[in-house]
Design a protein around this motif. Structure first.
Motif: not given
Length: 326
Positions: A33-34, A10-12, A323-326, A140-146
């Protein structure tokens, strides 16, 4: 109104890992966080929107750390998270959360607790979302986010619609969710609570009786008895996170397995383990050291800490989730 906010995807980009120092880094393209500033801009017209974090960053890295990574404009909106550290003391709830619950079920559990008039989720995980609740998800698309303009437009549209509903008084909490109580999010009965409390007490009993717990005065006495030139300073150990202590009979007690028997100083590995398991309380640590660990071949971390500290550090990293995911 509440916005349930995911981080990864989402944020990255969603491919976030932890390095050997337990620090999150982005293995995918871009930077962490980009896209946070884009969310700040979308939310700007709606100062009434509050944020509840629905990201595994809270569980893995603790709530304050996760909040602190957000821009100040978003940070000021945060009122809580779907995860709480007290879940660690509830075996049934913890097992449901880690092994059964979908992101939707985690969020809807929080919705029922907070009872917001309106709510929306911004996430890259659409698994388990029923059609009746689809109006509450911006996916969101997991690769593209916002970074994807489609997502930003959809989020803007949902916020405007919910804002209109709030002004006109249409809808409401239960109408908005459009779902009944999820079958996995069953309430703990009195019997279940009693069982969980008994299991927690049993684990604490094992942790307390599995080793010797030194008071500060006992450590000083042992050092003098052995004629050590360097006197231990237990009060500084916890301050500098070189050791943890549990409260027994009103005073802090330090585990013998964490101390070098020749110097009565904490093993260097203890500081690394406490850093990795940052945010866990002293009783969690005591129970973890005393519990059989599959990563260590079925032995307790305390049993091999002195002989093989590197493996115990690796076990702590495994506990913290590599692994952090979420």
């Amino acid at each position: 109104m509440i916005l349930y906010l995911d981080f990864d995807g989402v944020l990255h980009h969603d491919d976030v890992r932890l390095d050997l120092h337990n620090r999150p880094y982005l293995r995918g393209s871009g930077t962490l966080f980009e896209y946070a500033d884009r969310l700040t801009q979308v939310l700007a017209p709606y100062p009434q929107v509050k944020i509840v974090l629905s990201t595994s960053w809270v569980r893995v890295k603790r709530f304050s750390y996760a909040v602190g990574r957000l821009p100040v404009e978003l940070r000021q909106r945060v009122i809580g998270a779907t995860w709480h550290s007290r879940f660690m003391l509830d075996d049934e709830l913890l097992d449901w959360w880690l092994n059964t619950a979908t992101r939707y079920e985690q969020i809807i559990r929080d919705v029922r607790r907070r009872q917001p008039q309106q709510w929306l989720a911004l996430d890259d995980d659409a698994e388990g979302w029923p059609d009746s609740a689809s109006a509450h998800l911006v996916c969101c698309d997991s690769r593209l986010g916002l970074s994807e303009s489609r997502v930003c437009r959809e989020l803007e549209g949902r916020l405007a619609e919910f804002h209109r509903i709030g002004i006109t008084g249409e809808g409401g909490t239960m109408q908005a969710t459009g779902v009944g109580r999820p079958h996995c999010a069953k309430a703990l009965t009195t019997k279940n609570r009693a069982r969980v409390a008994a299991m927690t007490a049993k684990a604490k009993y094992a942790a307390r009786n599995g080793t010797r717990w030194f008071s500060s005065s006992e450590l000083l006495a042992q050092a003098k008895l052995q004629g050590l030139l360097t006197i231990p300073t237990p009060s500084e150990w916890t301050t500098h996170r070189r050791m943890f202590a549990i409260d027994l009979d009103g005073e802090p007690r330090f585990p013998a397995y964490g101390l070098d028997p020749l110097t009565f100083e904490p093993f260097p590995a203890m500081a690394a383990i406490l850093d990795i398991l940052e945010g866990r309380d002293a009783w969690f640590l005591a129970v973890w050291f005393e519990s059989v660990n599959s990563y260590l071949g079925g032995v307790c971390p305390r049993e091999v800490l002195a002989q093989d500290p590197i493996r115990v550090i690796s076990a702590a990293q495994n506990e913290a989730a590599g692994i952090i995911h979420g």
